[in-house]
Motif scaffolding. Sequence first.
Motif, PDB file in Angstrom:
ATOM      1  N   MET A   1       0.705  -1.503   0.364  1.00 45.97           N
ATOM      2  CA  MET A   1      -0.152   0.262   0.210  1.00 45.97           C
ATOM      3  C   MET A   1       0.995   1.121  -0.198  1.00 45.97           C
ATOM      4  O   MET A   1       1.920   1.240   1.003  1.00 45.97           O
ATOM      5  CB  MET A   1      -1.013  -0.066   0.831  1.00 45.97           C
ATOM      6  N   PRO A   2       0.167   2.132  -0.523  1.00 45.30           N
ATOM      7  CA  PRO A   2       0.945   3.799  -1.064  1.00 45.30           C
ATOM      8  C   PRO A   2       1.951   3.989   0.113  1.00 45.30           C
ATOM      9  O   PRO A   2       0.157   3.912   1.616  1.00 45.30           O
ATOM     10  CB  PRO A   2       0.817   4.525  -1.496  1.00 45.30           C
ATOM     11  N   HIS A   3       2.535   4.949   0.834  1.00 46.11           N
ATOM     12  CA  HIS A   3       3.106   5.624   1.923  1.00 46.11           C
ATOM     13  C   HIS A   3       1.884   6.929   2.292  1.00 46.11           C
ATOM     14  O   HIS A   3       1.582   7.264   3.327  1.00 46.11           O
ATOM     15  CB  HIS A   3       4.280   5.975   2.615  1.00 46.11           C
ATOM     16  N   ILE A   4       1.019   7.209   0.794  1.00 46.20           N
ATOM     17  CA  ILE A   4       0.223   8.315   1.030  1.00 46.20           C
ATOM     18  C   ILE A   4      -1.041   7.933   0.008  1.00 46.20           C
ATOM     19  O   ILE A   4      -0.789   7.375  -0.360  1.00 46.20           O
ATOM     20  CB  ILE A   4       0.973   9.633   0.520  1.00 46.20           C
ATOM     21  N   PRO A   5      -2.357   8.862   0.354  1.00 46.49           N
ATOM     22  CA  PRO A   5      -3.185   8.285   0.008  1.00 46.49           C
ATOM     23  C   PRO A   5      -3.060   8.227  -1.720  1.00 46.49           C
ATOM     24  O   PRO A   5      -2.622  10.359  -1.834  1.00 46.49           O
ATOM     25  CB  PRO A   5      -4.555   9.171   0.206  1.00 46.49           C
ATOM     26  N   LEU A   6      -3.392   8.371  -2.819  1.00 48.06           N
ATOM     27  CA  LEU A   6      -3.297   8.556  -4.194  1.00 48.06           C
ATOM     28  C   LEU A   6      -4.760   7.090  -4.483  1.00 48.06           C
ATOM     29  O   LEU A   6      -5.436   6.686  -4.243  1.00 48.06           O
ATOM     30  CB  LEU A   6      -1.625   7.518  -4.514  1.00 48.06           C
ATOM     31  N   ASP A 149       9.040   3.834  -5.542  1.00 41.04           N
ATOM     32  CA  ASP A 149       9.744   3.293  -4.502  1.00 41.04           C
ATOM     33  C   ASP A 149       9.455   3.626  -3.035  1.00 41.04           C
ATOM     34  O   ASP A 149       9.180   3.512  -2.255  1.00 41.04           O
ATOM     35  CB  ASP A 149      10.914   2.224  -4.771  1.00 41.04           C
ATOM     36  N   GLY A 150      10.174   5.216  -2.797  1.00 43.95           N
ATOM     37  CA  GLY A 150      10.102   5.664  -1.507  1.00 43.95           C
ATOM     38  C   GLY A 150       9.099   5.891  -1.116  1.00 43.95           C
ATOM     39  O   GLY A 150       8.007   5.499  -0.345  1.00 43.95           O
ATOM     40  N   LEU A 151       7.898   5.557  -2.173  1.00 43.53           N
ATOM     41  CA  LEU A 151       6.315   5.745  -1.734  1.00 43.53           C
ATOM     42  C   LEU A 151       5.578   4.487  -2.083  1.00 43.53           C
ATOM     43  O   LEU A 151       4.664   4.687  -2.181  1.00 43.53           O
ATOM     44  CB  LEU A 151       5.727   7.597  -1.673  1.00 43.53           C
ATOM     45  N   ALA A 152       6.709   3.897  -2.147  1.00 45.14           N
ATOM     46  CA  ALA A 152       5.733   2.293  -1.962  1.00 45.14           C
ATOM     47  C   ALA A 152       3.959   2.516  -2.785  1.00 45.14           C
ATOM     48  O   ALA A 152       3.441   2.098  -2.803  1.00 45.14           O
ATOM     49  CB  ALA A 152       5.609   2.007  -0.846  1.00 45.14           C
TER      50      ALA A 152
ATOM     51  N   ALA B 112      15.214   2.993  -2.234  1.00 46.26           N
ATOM     52  CA  ALA B 112      13.820   3.433  -2.147  1.00 46.26           C
ATOM     53  C   ALA B 112      13.751   2.463  -1.383  1.00 46.26           C
ATOM     54  O   ALA B 112      12.181   2.561  -0.954  1.00 46.26           O
ATOM     55  CB  ALA B 112      13.340   4.388  -3.008  1.00 46.26           C
ATOM     56  N   ARG B 113      13.452   0.560  -1.412  1.00 47.75           N
ATOM     57  CA  ARG B 113      12.527   0.313  -1.007  1.00 47.75           C
ATOM     58  C   ARG B 113      12.974   0.014   0.489  1.00 47.75           C
ATOM     59  O   ARG B 113      11.825  -0.508   1.038  1.00 47.75           O
ATOM     60  CB  ARG B 113      12.742  -1.207  -2.226  1.00 47.75           C
ATOM     61  N   THR B 114      13.554   0.650   1.005  1.00 47.94           N
ATOM     62  CA  THR B 114      13.959   0.590   2.368  1.00 47.94           C
ATOM     63  C   THR B 114      13.352   1.485   3.306  1.00 47.94           C
ATOM     64  O   THR B 114      13.077   1.373   4.681  1.00 47.94           O
ATOM     65  CB  THR B 114      15.107   0.952   2.538  1.00 47.94           C
ATOM     66  N   VAL B 115      12.549   2.700   2.387  1.00 53.82           N
ATOM     67  CA  VAL B 115      11.167   3.396   3.241  1.00 53.82           C
ATOM     68  C   VAL B 115      10.618   2.590   3.998  1.00 53.82           C
ATOM     69  O   VAL B 115       9.290   2.095   3.071  1.00 53.82           O
ATOM     70  CB  VAL B 115      10.878   4.865   2.661  1.00 53.82           C
ATOM     71  N   THR B 116      10.256   2.295   5.146  1.00 54.24           N
ATOM     72  CA  THR B 116       9.257   1.272   5.808  1.00 54.24           C
ATOM     73  C   THR B 116       8.224   2.148   6.280  1.00 54.24           C
ATOM     74  O   THR B 116       8.542   3.199   6.882  1.00 54.24           O
ATOM     75  CB  THR B 116      10.028   0.168   7.121  1.00 54.24           C
ATOM     76  N   ASP B 117       6.573   1.205   6.391  1.00 57.13           N
ATOM     77  CA  ASP B 117       6.148   1.723   7.131  1.00 57.13           C
ATOM     78  C   ASP B 117       6.085   2.229   8.121  1.00 57.13           C
ATOM     79  O   ASP B 117       5.350   3.522   8.411  1.00 57.13           O
ATOM     80  CB  ASP B 117       4.704   0.463   6.853  1.00 57.13           C
TER      81      ASP B 117
END
Lengths: 185, 184
Positions: A1-6, A149-152, B112-117
């Motif tokens: 799930m993305p880190h922010i609402p998208l 990737d940084g914002l998943a 960047a894949r290491t930015v965790t929840d």
Amino acid sequence: MPHIPLPEHLPGITGLLEYRLDTAMPIRDLTQILLRGESSLTEGERELIATIVSSRNCTNFCEAAHTKAADLLLGESETARLVKLDFESAPVSDKMKALLNIAALTQKSGKAVSGEAIERAKKAGASDLEIHDTVLIAALFCLYNKYVDGLATVAPADPAFYQTLGERIVARGYMRPPGGYSKPA
Amino acid sequence: MPHITLPEGFPGIRSLAAYRPDTGAALYALAEALLRGTESSFSQAEAELIAAFISAQNECTFCTCSHAAAARYLFNQDKSIVDAVIENYETAPISEKMKALLGIAKCVQQDARTVTDELVANARLLGATDRQIHDTVLIAATFCMFNRYVDGLATVTPLGLEAYEPMGERMATLGYIPPKPMGQ
């Protein structure tokens, strides 16, 4: 799930580019100039540079999308597959191998781009502008890969998604569609 | 010496924007929107601080020195914050929220894949907004591009710190204006 609402209907980079439009515009402009503008490198060759960098950054969404774009532009799917596996033995020109080497070094770090790597490319016939564009395309895809990737963001698993996306990238390029993206009914 | 023949008399990114004005214009527009735009969720000083921090992590001397100079100018009497963050952001005199955001930025720079929840949830707990989380990731990703571009082509890097002070002031006050193209 993305880190922010998208928006759910816009996975990967697309939702991010819609999230903040003022920064998206110059990113899109830069991509359109580099990947679709006038160049002595073919569009397929430039997509291979985007592909190898996304592959080495392990960014699934970008890797799948640009592999598909390269496949469609080259008319076959072997070259992109082999470039990702081992570009030194892939069926591309010596000049292209030298440029892919520069792209792979740029992915690691700007400082990793050695005088030898540049010399190799020049000896294989690469122009200053081709070397410049290779470094900037590789650097730009480090931006994309890290942003995605940084914002998943979500990378759809269905290959059909990337077929459609690849076709859109090839046919329409990288600019925002007029009026943006419509929500699914 | 740069890897390709670049117009003389321009350092770092400016030599690249003078070499290829069309991509240069897009790159400068991105820097302007991201670091100084009205849509930014950070103050100019905070945005420049993140840019300088990432450039330092990437060991890009030109970008570190120039953005640190811009941040010092903007932080004014608190300018020592900038060097403290570059030295060690975890012990620097900045808010816990900013530390959490710089921790996220550092992950983006490395992989960047290491930015965790968990990292994101912690930043939010300390008051970071969705937009600040987004802008942190985008500034970090953008400077991973700029740093690779500037160093990947081995552009000219002025060595004396005095070269960067006026540059930083110009960036902080006038913003990101591309150089005039070659031959003009």
